[in-house]
Design an enzyme around this catalytic site. Structure first.
Site, PDB file in Angstrom:
ATOM      1  N   GLU A 127       0.814  -1.216   0.000  1.00 20.36           N
ATOM      2  CA  GLU A 127       0.000   0.000   0.000  1.00 20.36           C
ATOM      3  C   GLU A 127       0.853   1.274   0.000  1.00 20.36           C
ATOM      4  O   GLU A 127       0.508   2.260  -0.663  1.00 20.36           O
ATOM      5  CB  GLU A 127      -0.948  -0.004   1.211  1.00 20.36           C
ATOM      6  CG  GLU A 127      -2.131  -0.942   1.081  1.00 20.36           C
ATOM      7  CD  GLU A 127      -1.770  -2.409   1.318  1.00 20.36           C
ATOM      8  OE1 GLU A 127      -0.647  -2.669   1.807  1.00 20.36           O
ATOM      9  OE2 GLU A 127      -2.601  -3.283   1.043  1.00 20.36           O
ATOM     10  N   HIS A 150     -10.220  -5.999   8.403  1.00 19.47           N
ATOM     11  CA  HIS A 150     -11.060  -5.745   7.230  1.00 19.47           C
ATOM     12  C   HIS A 150     -12.254  -4.844   7.557  1.00 19.47           C
ATOM     13  O   HIS A 150     -13.075  -4.581   6.682  1.00 19.47           O
ATOM     14  CB  HIS A 150     -11.571  -7.057   6.635  1.00 19.47           C
ATOM     15  CG  HIS A 150     -10.501  -7.866   5.959  1.00 19.47           C
ATOM     16  ND1 HIS A 150      -9.461  -8.426   6.630  1.00 19.47           N
ATOM     17  CD2 HIS A 150     -10.329  -8.195   4.652  1.00 19.47           C
ATOM     18  CE1 HIS A 150      -8.683  -9.085   5.788  1.00 19.47           C
ATOM     19  NE2 HIS A 150      -9.178  -8.957   4.585  1.00 19.47           N
TER      20      HIS A 150
END
Length: 323
Positions: free
Chosen positions: A60, A129
């Protein structure tokens, strides 16, 4: 008018932006061939090619760092973070470079980068998540932070974010990806930075955004005839549309701020402070907050207890009248 889910509305908004501007790129993990884990980018690589819809390595920080470099060369990258909990490795690039470089250069450097983040819980996902990291980014000067809550805003707001010369963190409520609504693609959208009264009311203002907009509307509908609840979708978290917020609270005299993120040091604390400061002599009771608990996001079987629901919103509304 076209009936679309939020995921499909975002997909069509991205498609329109890519058709309008060849400098718009999409990049992220599995955004190409797979079409993203929520299929928001489905079909875009097939139609626009691998040079404009780019499957990136699982990194990321590298995604955002690469996007910054591309933006310096005139491109308009749209980065997809697969899940909210994965944005933290990219926070260094977002906070120390993306947010600061335009201001450090006194506006001479433009970084038109959009960071799309599926946010919140309610889908039964595993650890990392389901998060609500908006407060980290609203605390960072130099970023625009927005949150869509429905397909209409999803279609228009993602295009506005891409056209912005400012870096934008764009939150998408993952438990609302499959909600449907009619979308008028030709309608003039609200300007970026503006909130919206989604349900007028006279007795109390409920300020919210993202996934909680639908919950607050359900709460307002449940007590129709007993309480007249005005629901405001903030849409823009930084900057806030304070003119809309203050006008609503001054009319109703009561205010509740509702979000999924933990209440302690959450965005609701900032909003409550601003409302109290600006609307003190119009308030009939203290501004109350509804939010998640100050714990790590729980296992999926417990998330119904963690997420603010209709009853917790209405309990806060009742307490504003009991004061």
């Amino acid at each position: 008018m076209t009936t679309l889910t939020l995921a499909k509305a975002l997909n069509e908004g991205l498609r329109k932006a890519m058709e309008d501007d060849p400098k718009v790129l999409i990049m992220g993990e599995d955004v190409g061939k797979l079409g993203g884990v929520f299929r928001v980018t489905d079909g875009l690589q097939k139609d626009f090619g691998e040079s404009r819809v780019i499957d990136t390595p699982l990194a990321e920080s590298g995604i955002i760092g690469t996007a910054i470099g591309l933006a310096l060369r005139g491109y308009r990258p749209v980065c997809e973070i697969q899940f909210d909990g994965f944005v933290f490795p990219a926070a260094d690039q977002i906070i120390t470079q993306l947010a600061k470089m335009p201001l450090r250069s006194l506006g001479k450097v433009k970084l038109p980068v959009v960071v799309r983040i599926p946010c919140g819980g309610g889908i039964g996902a595993v650890e990392h998540h389901s998060e609500s990291p908006e407060a980290y980014f609203t605390h960072t000067g130099g970023l625009r932070v927005v949150a869509c809550s429905n397909p209409v805003d999803g279609y228009h707001m993602v295009q506005q974010a891409i056209r912005s010369d400012d870096p934008v963190v764009f939150f998408e409520p993952k438990r609302r990806y499959w909600d449907k609504a009619e979308v008028d693609k030709d309608a003039a959208p609200l300007p970026m930075g503006r909130g919206r009264v989604v349900r007028p009311g006279a007795d109390v203002t409920v300020l919210t955004y993202g996934p909680m907009v639908k919950t607050c509307l359900e709460a307002a509908n449940a007590v129709e005839g007993e309480r007249s609840i005005e629901v405001v979708d903030l849409r823009s978290l930084s900057p806030l549309d304070t003119e809309l917020v203050f006008d609503s609270v001054r009319r109703t005299g009561r205010c509740v701020v509702a979000h999924e993120a933990p209440m302690y040091n959450g965005l609701g604390a900032e909003i409550a402070a601003r409302v109290t400061e600006a609307c003190f002599y119009h308030l009939e009771s203290p501004v109350l907050r509804v939010g998640g608990f100050s714990t790590p996001y729980p296992p999926s079987r417990l998330e119904d207890h963690y997420l603010p629901d209709l009853d917790r919103v209405l309990d806060a509304v009742d307490r504003t009248f009991a004061f």
